[in-house]
Motif scaffolding. Structure first.
Motif, PDB file in Angstrom:
ATOM      1  N   GLU A  12       3.775   1.330   1.048  1.00 52.35           N
ATOM      2  CA  GLU A  12       2.618   0.480   0.773  1.00 52.35           C
ATOM      3  C   GLU A  12       2.862  -0.519  -0.358  1.00 52.35           C
ATOM      4  O   GLU A  12       1.953  -1.239  -0.748  1.00 52.35           O
ATOM      5  N   GLY A  37       2.737  -4.361   6.953  1.00 48.76           N
ATOM      6  CA  GLY A  37       2.661  -5.712   6.421  1.00 48.76           C
ATOM      7  C   GLY A  37       1.318  -6.397   6.538  1.00 48.76           C
ATOM      8  O   GLY A  37       1.166  -7.525   6.092  1.00 48.76           O
ATOM      9  N   ALA A  40      -0.769  -3.695   3.826  1.00 48.58           N
ATOM     10  CA  ALA A  40       0.174  -3.294   2.769  1.00 48.58           C
ATOM     11  C   ALA A  40       1.567  -3.359   3.382  1.00 48.58           C
ATOM     12  O   ALA A  40       1.722  -3.465   4.596  1.00 48.58           O
ATOM     13  N   GLY A  41       2.571  -3.249   2.509  1.00 47.29           N
ATOM     14  CA  GLY A  41       3.942  -3.284   2.996  1.00 47.29           C
ATOM     15  C   GLY A  41       4.427  -4.702   3.239  1.00 47.29           C
ATOM     16  O   GLY A  41       3.624  -5.618   3.408  1.00 47.29           O
ATOM     17  N   ASP A  42       5.731  -4.881   3.215  1.00 45.99           N
ATOM     18  CA  ASP A  42       6.334  -6.152   3.600  1.00 45.99           C
ATOM     19  C   ASP A  42       7.660  -5.827   4.281  1.00 45.99           C
ATOM     20  O   ASP A  42       8.093  -4.673   4.277  1.00 45.99           O
TER      21      ASP A  42
END
Lengths: 255, 255, 255, 255
Positions: A12, A37, A40-42
């Motif tokens: 996250e 993504g 959250a997250g990439d």
């Protein structure tokens, strides 16, 4: 013999922003819900998270959420069934590529936050998510709130479905979670939480908010790695489960 | 016998915003570069675009771009190789899911806009993109500017590579495109453009900006569906190719 | 009597993501650069940050950055002068509203990260930023790297300009910062850093990377609140300045 | 003498995406609601839109929306009052800067799409928006659905409030709009629409969906510039108003 899965939301972090004790919690769980993504997250984080899960022999799941990074996917949004399906498809695919790059498969799909909660109660939204999974890959397991519209939709479609339970939450008589705004909704006594989980796994029962037993399937238990306290609870519950000879196992092995 | 592929960027609409004459241009091309939601496109559009391509027997490709919706992916961004690889992986995966949902496969990957142009000249960026494709699926074809660092990186890795040519652009002596800011960079005479393309396909040669022949591979020709004029040119070039008995074929069939 | 301003970037949290020790660092500085939601920050954070700054008698500045949340505004982007001007205008306005809501004014504008670094060297970009400030409010102070194209553009326009210096960075002979990739670029000896700052403030001179004195204006010193170590350095430099009877003052009071 | 304002949403283009016939519709209206980059619009577009409005002597208003570009701000989102206030503040400020740059002021604030509709019924959300305007600038006019919670909240606070009416929509007996999903909700007969508007302006009355008169204030009429048909209706209604000697005037002149 009893068995259960322990799942946690990881991956996250976003850009320079770090969130959660992923490296710690991933050592205790059997399934990881990886942010894709949107809430959250990439992409960098996704690749690293998949790698960390794999190293710890933790199965990987997509954790699709609303397009609401600023609200962490926790705010209800009224989207159409078509949108819900397309958003879920997109996010599963994005994670799939990171899994595939590392020779891995996606085990499950668990909607995140408000999408999870809304789909638990909304048949149309639930069906849209189920459609997305079904069309992308019939082998992926749907994870939803036990006894919810979401698990029901998945079962109706013929998907493999994992019912998820919460150790620290009270249940209504219909099996739904007691709203956090209601007194008694969250169980702060960790011993009681552990006891409840053990019973859910072994007996398929839990005492509802009114003190009556209700039936509940407990395929997977949601745990958190947000902070040291959460982590301590994960260790505690894991210890208690093992002590009672309940096998901890990624859900794909028994669903 | 000669053969060539005609590719076009489609699926660039976003939310309420419509862009391009997708329904028209998709009838004339053999490969479609589908925007993946970063510089253009959204999940609803992606699903519809994949469907429209399939209906017209057009092969599907991922068209990953920079995370720059406001700039349509046309603005140079300095990102790391790790980021380029992760961004490409993510976008390929997102499109993969829509293709898979419809029982289709991704034929190729063609970077978009500034990412395409930068990768044509930057070995590190080119390798990052190639790595992403290689790890996700070795069978996907890389589409890059003919004679560029990008196609070179793909070939070095062992990927199937399609060299792309532009009908309406002048070439430098090293095979690179003459910058749009230079006089003569864009060829406005459509007859001349067609003549040049035919020669590129049949002889593998084109006259550079200085009037000397250079060698060029023409596996696929980039065409546009932005407006009626662009569409008319697509029809014209397609007619000219067929007249010269050059077969129009999705690149997967001959690369 | 000597005086100098201490500035720090704050308000860089976003949604659930917390970043920086804002509550600590704001107690030591005289000017705050508040992220405006593009590379960091969000509206809730902006309001809270303005409030925290005001409570600590710290002057407020807009900290506009590239539209690159995932890269924290630290990645170079090639945008047009028109875009740079419009993006700066937008972000100043967004912060203005939070200041105005609390009866406060924006003291200064300091571009963030890659925008700051690019504008230090690119006259066109520098002028675009200066134009934006000039047209929104001629009284706002421009903060730029000492001896840069940015400060030069501001002075040419007639804006109030604050030259910013870095305690822990080496300078080239032309007054520009030594690139971080060059050995010796960062000064890790905090005593030396403090000594250099004191000399910059009192003598307007600093020894460059080659050991020769160059002239430098030091209106404001950039400090950080990222972690405890950074915070300790802020306290140390503040203590050293006060010991030498250098007054710490928001830049609006002496620019 | 009667007077009324004609308002329209403009500046909804984004990056390469063009939307609406702004240059046309701006010639007929007296107030423009300018998108602020959240649900539509971007900084370049905002500057151009403010300029176009000013050239046509059209007063400028902020048109804040949900952070939902992909859904054009038309999807309900459950945000907190604190978020609604901060989001409104942010967007007003962003537009303020473009107005200020051109020597102009913001006349009014009209929430967009789902934010407008939700605030019409939700007192908490309405109050949050009103608070934002009040704190940024007490002179800005709030535009809300006539007879709604939003206009009520604005009046309670002491803001100047413009009640907005729709020519082509049916009203419930409580003054709210009939839901679009109900038969008869949209009035397709433009003559009837014009007749209704004239009566709303002159008599302060309109026939509700059940055929009974209800009271309604008509300070401003919402018109559209989405397409030629919409534009034709704007011309028609403007002509009808002028014929009946109803003065068309920016709301600031009579609210």
């Amino acid at each position: 013999m009893y068995q259960v899965d322990l799942n946690s939301d990881i991956g996250e972090s976003f850009g320079v922003y770090e969130l959660g004790m992923d490296r710690e919690v991933v050592r205790y769980i059997t399934s990881a819900n990886v942010a894709c993504g949107w809430h959250a997250g990439d992409p960098i984080v996704m690749g690293q998270t998949v790698e960390a899960a794999a190293k710890n022999n933790v199965a990987i799941g997509a954790h699709p959420g609303f397009p609401d990074l600023i609200g962490f996917g926790r705010r209800n949004m009224v989207i159409s069934a078509e949108e819900a399906k397309a958003y879920t498809t997109y996010q599963i695919g994005a994670l799939w590529a990171f899994a595939k790059s590392q020779g891995l498969k996606i085990q499950h799909v668990k909607p995140h936050g408000a999408l999870y909660n809304m789909a638990a109660k909304d048949e149309g939204l639930a069906s849209a998510i189920v459609d997305a999974i079904w069309q992308v890959d019939k082998n992926m397991i749907l994870v939803g709130l036990a006894n919810s519209k979401l698990t029901e939709a998945g079962e109706k479609m013929g998907l493999r479905v994992a019912h998820e339970v919460f150790a620290d939450r009270a249940y209504n008589s219909d099996g739904s979670l007691v709203s956090r705004s209601t007194p008694g909704a969250v169980i702060h006594d960790t011993d009681m939480a552990v006891t409840r989980v053990l019973r859910m796994v072994k007996e398929g029962k839990v005492e509802d908010i009114n003190g009556k037993d209700i039936e509940i399937k407990a395929h997977t238990i949601c745990v958190h790695g947000d902070n040291q306290q959460a982590l301590d609870f994960v260790k505690k519950i894991k210890g208690a489960l093992l002590k009672k000879a309940i096998k901890l196992e990624s859900m794909k092995n028994f669903i």
